[in-house]
Design a protein around this motif. Structure first.
Motif, PDB file in Angstrom:
ATOM      1  N   GLU A  66      46.270  35.487  36.885  1.00  0.00           N
ATOM      2  CA  GLU A  66      45.785  36.581  37.732  1.00  0.00           C
ATOM      3  C   GLU A  66      44.616  37.320  37.093  1.00  0.00           C
ATOM      4  O   GLU A  66      44.010  38.188  37.730  1.00  0.00           O
ATOM      5  N   GLY A  67      44.318  37.028  35.842  1.00  0.00           N
ATOM      6  CA  GLY A  67      43.218  37.698  35.169  1.00  0.00           C
ATOM      7  C   GLY A  67      43.602  39.001  34.492  1.00  0.00           C
ATOM      8  O   GLY A  67      42.736  39.720  33.993  1.00  0.00           O
ATOM      9  N   LEU A  68      44.884  39.327  34.452  1.00  0.00           N
ATOM     10  CA  LEU A  68      45.326  40.579  33.851  1.00  0.00           C
ATOM     11  C   LEU A  68      45.615  40.444  32.361  1.00  0.00           C
ATOM     12  O   LEU A  68      45.694  41.451  31.643  1.00  0.00           O
ATOM     13  N   VAL A  69      45.796  39.228  31.902  1.00  0.00           N
ATOM     14  CA  VAL A  69      46.089  38.964  30.492  1.00  0.00           C
ATOM     15  C   VAL A  69      45.192  37.824  30.023  1.00  0.00           C
ATOM     16  O   VAL A  69      44.893  36.908  30.787  1.00  0.00           O
ATOM     17  N   ARG A  70      44.746  37.915  28.797  1.00  0.00           N
ATOM     18  CA  ARG A  70      44.017  36.789  28.194  1.00  0.00           C
ATOM     19  C   ARG A  70      44.859  36.253  27.041  1.00  0.00           C
ATOM     20  O   ARG A  70      45.475  37.030  26.296  1.00  0.00           O
ATOM     21  N   ILE A  71      44.904  34.953  26.915  1.00  0.00           N
ATOM     22  CA  ILE A  71      45.686  34.306  25.856  1.00  0.00           C
ATOM     23  C   ILE A  71      44.710  33.641  24.891  1.00  0.00           C
ATOM     24  O   ILE A  71      43.914  32.790  25.294  1.00  0.00           O
ATOM     25  N   GLU A  72      44.775  34.051  23.641  1.00  0.00           N
ATOM     26  CA  GLU A  72      43.872  33.534  22.618  1.00  0.00           C
ATOM     27  C   GLU A  72      44.647  32.650  21.651  1.00  0.00           C
ATOM     28  O   GLU A  72      45.715  33.041  21.162  1.00  0.00           O
ATOM     29  N   ARG A  73      44.100  31.500  21.372  1.00  0.00           N
ATOM     30  CA  ARG A  73      44.757  30.551  20.484  1.00  0.00           C
ATOM     31  C   ARG A  73      44.930  31.155  19.090  1.00  0.00           C
ATOM     32  O   ARG A  73      43.992  31.733  18.542  1.00  0.00           O
ATOM     33  N   ARG A 152      48.056  44.325  54.220  1.00  0.00           N
ATOM     34  CA  ARG A 152      49.309  43.849  54.816  1.00  0.00           C
ATOM     35  C   ARG A 152      49.245  43.945  56.338  1.00  0.00           C
ATOM     36  O   ARG A 152      49.709  43.044  57.045  1.00  0.00           O
ATOM     37  N   HIS A 153      48.659  45.018  56.850  1.00  0.00           N
ATOM     38  CA  HIS A 153      48.571  45.200  58.293  1.00  0.00           C
ATOM     39  C   HIS A 153      47.530  44.275  58.932  1.00  0.00           C
ATOM     40  O   HIS A 153      47.489  44.147  60.158  1.00  0.00           O
ATOM     41  N   SER A 154      46.714  43.614  58.108  1.00  0.00           N
ATOM     42  CA  SER A 154      45.729  42.669  58.657  1.00  0.00           C
ATOM     43  C   SER A 154      46.402  41.405  59.182  1.00  0.00           C
ATOM     44  O   SER A 154      45.809  40.665  59.976  1.00  0.00           O
ATOM     45  N   GLY A 155      47.621  41.140  58.708  1.00  0.00           N
ATOM     46  CA  GLY A 155      48.344  39.960  59.155  1.00  0.00           C
ATOM     47  C   GLY A 155      47.933  38.676  58.466  1.00  0.00           C
ATOM     48  O   GLY A 155      48.388  37.596  58.846  1.00  0.00           O
ATOM     49  N   ASN A 156      47.098  38.772  57.440  1.00  0.00           N
ATOM     50  CA  ASN A 156      46.640  37.584  56.716  1.00  0.00           C
ATOM     51  C   ASN A 156      47.265  37.590  55.327  1.00  0.00           C
ATOM     52  O   ASN A 156      46.842  38.337  54.444  1.00  0.00           O
ATOM     53  N   ALA A 157      48.275  36.760  55.132  1.00  0.00           N
ATOM     54  CA  ALA A 157      49.030  36.751  53.876  1.00  0.00           C
ATOM     55  C   ALA A 157      48.173  36.331  52.686  1.00  0.00           C
ATOM     56  O   ALA A 157      48.368  36.813  51.568  1.00  0.00           O
ATOM     57  N   ILE A 158      47.222  35.443  52.917  1.00  0.00           N
ATOM     58  CA  ILE A 158      46.356  34.980  51.827  1.00  0.00           C
ATOM     59  C   ILE A 158      45.445  36.110  51.359  1.00  0.00           C
ATOM     60  O   ILE A 158      45.289  36.354  50.158  1.00  0.00           O
ATOM     61  N   GLU A 160      46.030  39.250  51.740  1.00  0.00           N
ATOM     62  CA  GLU A 160      46.892  40.269  51.138  1.00  0.00           C
ATOM     63  C   GLU A 160      47.145  39.946  49.663  1.00  0.00           C
ATOM     64  O   GLU A 160      47.079  40.819  48.788  1.00  0.00           O
ATOM     65  N   LYS A 161      47.433  38.678  49.381  1.00  0.00           N
ATOM     66  CA  LYS A 161      47.672  38.260  48.002  1.00  0.00           C
ATOM     67  C   LYS A 161      46.410  38.414  47.164  1.00  0.00           C
ATOM     68  O   LYS A 161      46.451  38.851  46.007  1.00  0.00           O
ATOM     69  N   PHE A 162      45.264  38.062  47.737  1.00  0.00           N
ATOM     70  CA  PHE A 162      43.991  38.190  47.037  1.00  0.00           C
ATOM     71  C   PHE A 162      43.704  39.658  46.722  1.00  0.00           C
ATOM     72  O   PHE A 162      43.243  40.000  45.626  1.00  0.00           O
ATOM     73  N   MET A 163      43.966  40.548  47.677  1.00  0.00           N
ATOM     74  CA  MET A 163      43.740  41.972  47.465  1.00  0.00           C
ATOM     75  C   MET A 163      44.672  42.525  46.393  1.00  0.00           C
ATOM     76  O   MET A 163      44.293  43.415  45.622  1.00  0.00           O
ATOM     77  N   ASP A 164      45.870  41.999  46.324  1.00  0.00           N
ATOM     78  CA  ASP A 164      46.818  42.424  45.293  1.00  0.00           C
ATOM     79  C   ASP A 164      46.211  42.201  43.912  1.00  0.00           C
ATOM     80  O   ASP A 164      46.280  43.058  43.027  1.00  0.00           O
ATOM     81  N   GLU A 165      45.576  41.054  43.725  1.00  0.00           N
ATOM     82  CA  GLU A 165      44.930  40.743  42.444  1.00  0.00           C
ATOM     83  C   GLU A 165      43.707  41.624  42.230  1.00  0.00           C
ATOM     84  O   GLU A 165      43.484  42.138  41.120  1.00  0.00           O
ATOM     85  N   LEU A 166      42.901  41.836  43.269  1.00  0.00           N
ATOM     86  CA  LEU A 166      41.694  42.643  43.122  1.00  0.00           C
ATOM     87  C   LEU A 166      42.017  44.097  42.786  1.00  0.00           C
ATOM     88  O   LEU A 166      41.333  44.718  41.956  1.00  0.00           O
ATOM     89  N   VAL A 167      43.052  44.642  43.410  1.00  0.00           N
ATOM     90  CA  VAL A 167      43.437  46.025  43.123  1.00  0.00           C
ATOM     91  C   VAL A 167      43.939  46.139  41.687  1.00  0.00           C
ATOM     92  O   VAL A 167      43.640  47.109  40.976  1.00  0.00           O
ATOM     93  N   ALA A 168      44.694  45.139  41.245  1.00  0.00           N
ATOM     94  CA  ALA A 168      45.177  45.142  39.862  1.00  0.00           C
ATOM     95  C   ALA A 168      44.009  45.095  38.879  1.00  0.00           C
ATOM     96  O   ALA A 168      43.962  45.833  37.891  1.00  0.00           O
TER      97      ALA A 168
END
Length: 236
Positions: A66-73, A152-158, A160-168
């Motif tokens: 989701e881009g919220l964490v980076r994993i470094e070797r 969520r009220h837009s009725g487009n689940a995809i 909605e999920k994308f916005m969840d990541e953008l808001v985060a």
């Protein structure tokens, strides 16, 4: 229950626990209880949730996706620390996506949906009038949730999920670059936007959303800062 069924059940339980850890860590990041650059040690997370490192690793990989964490070797996992350019890209993406979400929501939004959003604005006002770090975090989260509710009220689940990541991701950017320490997600702008949606004025609602995103980004200090030596940084 045969061995295959037991293994499937075990895998499902581990997946559920990883999802639960992901949700808890994600909430802490969005609420700014875990700031950009914070280390997420597998051993410590595992001890806190009483799970194996394998489960923790799975949760961290979800957050990395989701881009919220980076994993470094050889170093481990850290809360992402977006660059100024990445921050700009987050808001550029929001300008591309959110007007379409608002237009779709305006077309199909119901009276009950409008009332739900107005109740949410009352909640935002309450947090805005309270003081202290906890209230500030709650206010920022509530502001982000307003945008998620519209998705969520837009009725487009995809979307909605994308916005969840953008808001985060926006919450991370605000935590790192916000001048005032608040989202600047103006409550009056939320009301104006909702009024336009209730009237069915999709064009006006889209224009207000673009202005609103510009307003949020305007509170960020995204200037590139030249690296300094420790001596220079501490000089009087």
């Amino acid at each position: 229950m045969n061995l295959i069924d037991k293994n499937l059940l075990l895998d499902q339980n581990q997946e559920d626990r990883a999802q639960s850890i992901r949700d808890s860590l994600r909430d802490a990041i969005i609420d700014r209880r875990l700031g950009p650059g914070s280390k997420l040690a597998e051993a410590e997370v595992g001890a806190l949730f009483d799970v194996s490192r394998t489960v923790v690793r799975s949760a961290l990989q979800m957050l990395a996706y989701e881009g919220l964490v980076r994993i470094e070797r050889n170093r481990g996992a850290f809360v992402s620390n977006p660059t100024p350019e990445e921050a700009r890209q987050v808001f550029d993406t929001r300008r591309l996506i959110e007007p379409g979400i608002v237009r779709a929501a305006t077309v199909r939004i119901s009276k009950a949906d409008i009332e739900d959003l107005r109740d949410h604005l009352i909640l935002e006002d309450r947090f805005m009038n309270e003081r202290g770090p906890a209230a500030r975090r709650a206010e920022i989260k509530a502001s982000g949730d307003f945008h998620l509710k519209i998705a969520r009220h837009s009725g487009n689940a995809i979307l909605e999920k994308f916005m969840d990541e953008l808001v985060a991701r926006s919450s991370l950017v605000i935590a790192l670059y916000g001048r005032t320490g608040v989202s600047r997600c103006g409550h009056s702008e939320h009301r104006d936007l909702l009024d336009a949606m209730e009237r069915g004025d999709a064009d006006r609602a889209c224009a207000l959303m673009l202005h609103h995103i510009d307003h949020i980004e305007a509170d960020l200090d995204l200037r590139e800062v030249a690296a300094m030596t420790l001596k220079d940084a501490l000089a009087t």
